[in-house]
Design a protein around this motif. Structure first.
Motif, mmCIF file in Angstrom:
data_model
loop_
_atom_site.group_PDB
_atom_site.id
_atom_site.type_symbol
_atom_site.label_atom_id
_atom_site.label_comp_id
_atom_site.label_asym_id
_atom_site.label_seq_id
_atom_site.Cartn_x
_atom_site.Cartn_y
_atom_site.Cartn_z
ATOM 1 N N ARG A 149 22.371 30.445 115.572
ATOM 2 C CA ARG A 149 22.977 31.666 115.021
ATOM 3 C C ARG A 149 24.450 31.480 114.660
ATOM 4 O O ARG A 149 25.012 32.273 113.890
ATOM 5 C CB ARG A 149 22.812 32.825 116.000
ATOM 6 N N VAL A 150 25.097 30.474 115.233
ATOM 7 C CA VAL A 150 26.495 30.169 114.904
ATOM 8 C C VAL A 150 26.552 28.737 114.385
ATOM 9 O O VAL A 150 25.917 27.844 114.941
ATOM 10 C CB VAL A 150 27.413 30.313 116.145
ATOM 11 N N GLU A 151 27.313 28.530 113.304
ATOM 12 C CA GLU A 151 27.431 27.199 112.718
ATOM 13 C C GLU A 151 28.885 26.747 112.718
ATOM 14 O O GLU A 151 29.800 27.563 112.544
ATOM 15 C CB GLU A 151 26.891 27.192 111.281
ATOM 16 N N LEU A 152 29.064 25.457 112.947
ATOM 17 C CA LEU A 152 30.376 24.837 112.830
ATOM 18 C C LEU A 152 30.278 23.845 111.677
ATOM 19 O O LEU A 152 29.584 22.831 111.769
ATOM 20 C CB LEU A 152 30.750 24.123 114.133
ATOM 21 N N ILE A 153 30.951 24.180 110.581
ATOM 22 C CA ILE A 153 30.818 23.451 109.314
ATOM 23 C C ILE A 153 32.061 22.598 109.090
ATOM 24 O O ILE A 153 33.190 23.082 109.228
ATOM 25 C CB ILE A 153 30.681 24.442 108.133
ATOM 26 N N GLU A 154 31.861 21.342 108.720
ATOM 27 C CA GLU A 154 32.974 20.488 108.296
ATOM 28 C C GLU A 154 32.893 20.308 106.783
ATOM 29 O O GLU A 154 31.818 20.040 106.242
ATOM 30 C CB GLU A 154 32.886 19.124 108.981
ATOM 31 N N PHE A 155 34.036 20.453 106.105
ATOM 32 C CA PHE A 155 34.039 20.219 104.661
ATOM 33 C C PHE A 155 35.417 19.737 104.218
ATOM 34 O O PHE A 155 36.438 20.087 104.812
ATOM 35 C CB PHE A 155 33.626 21.490 103.892
ATOM 36 N N PRO A 156 35.453 18.903 103.164
ATOM 37 C CA PRO A 156 36.734 18.419 102.640
ATOM 38 C C PRO A 156 37.343 19.420 101.662
ATOM 39 O O PRO A 156 36.630 20.103 100.936
ATOM 40 C CB PRO A 156 36.344 17.112 101.927
ATOM 41 N N VAL A 157 38.668 19.500 101.646
ATOM 42 C CA VAL A 157 39.377 20.369 100.699
ATOM 43 C C VAL A 157 39.743 19.535 99.471
ATOM 44 O O VAL A 157 40.494 18.561 99.579
ATOM 45 C CB VAL A 157 40.651 20.965 101.342
ATOM 46 N N SER A 158 39.222 19.908 98.329
ATOM 47 C CA SER A 158 39.473 19.154 97.094
ATOM 48 C C SER A 158 40.777 19.612 96.441
ATOM 49 O O SER A 158 41.360 20.647 96.814
ATOM 50 C CB SER A 158 38.317 19.349 96.114
#
Length: 452
Positions: A149-158
């Motif tokens: 129910r809870v997500e921890l998302i990693e993403f790069p900033v372009s």
């Protein structure tokens, strides 16, 4: 706690290194004397040479007095037998690595009959992680808490991102979505940021929220939702089987390329909805012939890191929108991210995180909060832990603004019944809550550990 680990492979070595670093009393059993000597030279542990399924070997390793025995050899049968013997001669708790799909379908029966405390299937867990990345392709990594129910998302900033040059306080005010940036990477530096942190191109952000709010956040950032239909998987091992089964069942067109004819025949029988090609996926002409340029996702899951890296780089050159690869050697991960391949998965990492969560929970079973889930992020420099608050204590029913946290710690999220709360200073922790903590301090056993 006294912990006996059977099997000095990739998973066994990683667990031994992490548990010995946390001052657990660790004994390692393996039948390879050379590997044991190397482990003993590198770590403060006791090593016992012999077969893990041998009663005498287990007795000499102190299994009858052990709090926990972890069997993670490469053979399911050896792991289950070792745990059965360990339990019979006095070990309090046992964990077995079980990878075979046939065994895992009846794992409830096996757990009961073998008195297993826990069974870990690395390939299935890794396949579930990859499935989430395919369904949410804008993310580099996705970890889940509170049963998804809870997500921890990693993403790069372009360089084109709306976030570039914006402080986190400005971001929260502008978007008005219940998300929280829990960690930020900039080059070699990692911080748990406050509202004054200004986002720059090249940063990697770790954001926590419900799936619905994460989706809304990415939509407001202008990320285009990529419709995933065609998925190409290289390698026909257990993780590919589990992944293909999951993706085919939700209507995706899945193509597996495997060079072992016997494996191909088995996959054809078990996966009637998938297309199985017998061939060498390192052959670029074959990949083009099989339609790599039309693939929405390319997933490389062979047993060779080098093959996975080379094939993934070729997929990137062919313009595949989402590329995911398996890499076992930790030191290669940073190098791969420099190539622009940022969705890297590892069976040994998901196994180690699951087992370490259990160990932390056992160690703190008498505390005010139990560890339910744990992930190690950013080359093991940051931990994300989910606690279940069991009893009233000095931090329950107190507004968070009145609690003093040690530096580099963050209460990221509170799950209360069916509510997901991204907390502000007026919120409080209550008995029964699931609380997600982000910390740069290792060996956190309880929420008490992050308070001054």
């Amino acid at each position: 706690m006294k912990i006996v680990i059977i099997g000095d492979g990739k998973v066994g070595y990683k667990l031994t290194r992490q548990l010995s670093a946390e001052d657990y009393d660790v004994v390692l059993i393996d039948n390879n004397e050379e590997k044991l000597m190397d482990a003993m030279n590198r770590m403060d542990i006791i090593c016992v040479h012999g077969e893990g399924g041998n009663v005498e070997v287990q007795k000499s390793a102190g299994v009858p007095e052990a709090d926990l025995v972890i069997a993670c050899t490469s053979t399911d049968e050896c792991n289950m037998l070792s745990c059965l013997i360990a339990k019979r001669i006095g070990a309090l708790h046992t964990i077995a690595r079980v990878r075979n799909p046939i065994y895992y379908r009846q794992i409830d029966i096996l757990k009961e009959d073998l008195h297993l405390s826990m069974a870990v299937n690395p390939e299935l867990t890794m396949a579930e992680e990859i499935s989430r990345l395919v369904l949410f392709p804008n993310a580099s990594k996705i970890e889940t808490f509170v049963k998804g129910r809870v997500e921890l998302i990693e993403f790069p900033v372009s360089g084109e991102s709306k976030l570039q040059g914006m402080s986190l306080a400005e971001m929260y005010n502008r978007f008005q979505i219940k998300v929280l940036v829990c960690a930020a990477e900039r080059g070699e530096d990692v911080v748990i940021p406050d509202g004054d942190y200004v986002v720059q191109a090249g940063d990697r952000l770790h954001v926590a929220a419900s799936h619905k709010d994460i989706s809304r956040f990415f939509k407001l950032l202008g990320y285009r939702k990529i419709k995933m239909k065609n998925v190409m998987i290289c390698g026909g091992g257990k993780s590919s089987f589990y992944l293909a089964l999951q993706l085919a069942n939700i209507g995706m067109q899945v193509k597996i390329i495997e060079k072992n004819k016997e494996k191909c025949e088995g996959l054809c029988e078990m996966l009637p909805k998938a297309t199985v090609i017998c061939g060498d996926a390192t052959n670029h002409d074959l990949l083009i012939e099989e339609g790599i340029q039309d693939a929405d996702a390319f997933i490389s899951l062979t047993g060779m890191d080098e093959e996975n890296i080379i094939m993934s780089m070729f997929a990137k050159s062919q313009g595949v929108p989402k590329i995911i690869l398996k890499v076992n050697e930790d030191q290669r991960v940073r190098m791969i991210e420099d190539f622009g391949l940022d969705s890297v998965v590892s069976a040994k990492t998901v196994t180690a995180d699951a087992i370490l969560s259990y160990v932390r929970a056992r160690r703190n079973s008498q505390g005010s909060a139990n560890v339910e889930t744990m992930y190690q992020l950013v080359d093991e420099r940051v931990e994300a832990l989910e606690f279940i608050v069991k009893a009233e204590t000095r931090y329950t029913d107190i507004p968070l603004k009145d609690l003093s946290l040690k530096p580099n710690n963050l209460i990221a999220c509170i799950a209360r019944k069916w509510r997901i709360i991204i907390p502000n200073g007026d919120d409080s922790i209550q008995v029964g809550d699931n609380v997600i903590v982000i910390t740069m301090k290792k060996q956190i056993q309880d929420i008490e550990d992050i308070l001054l």
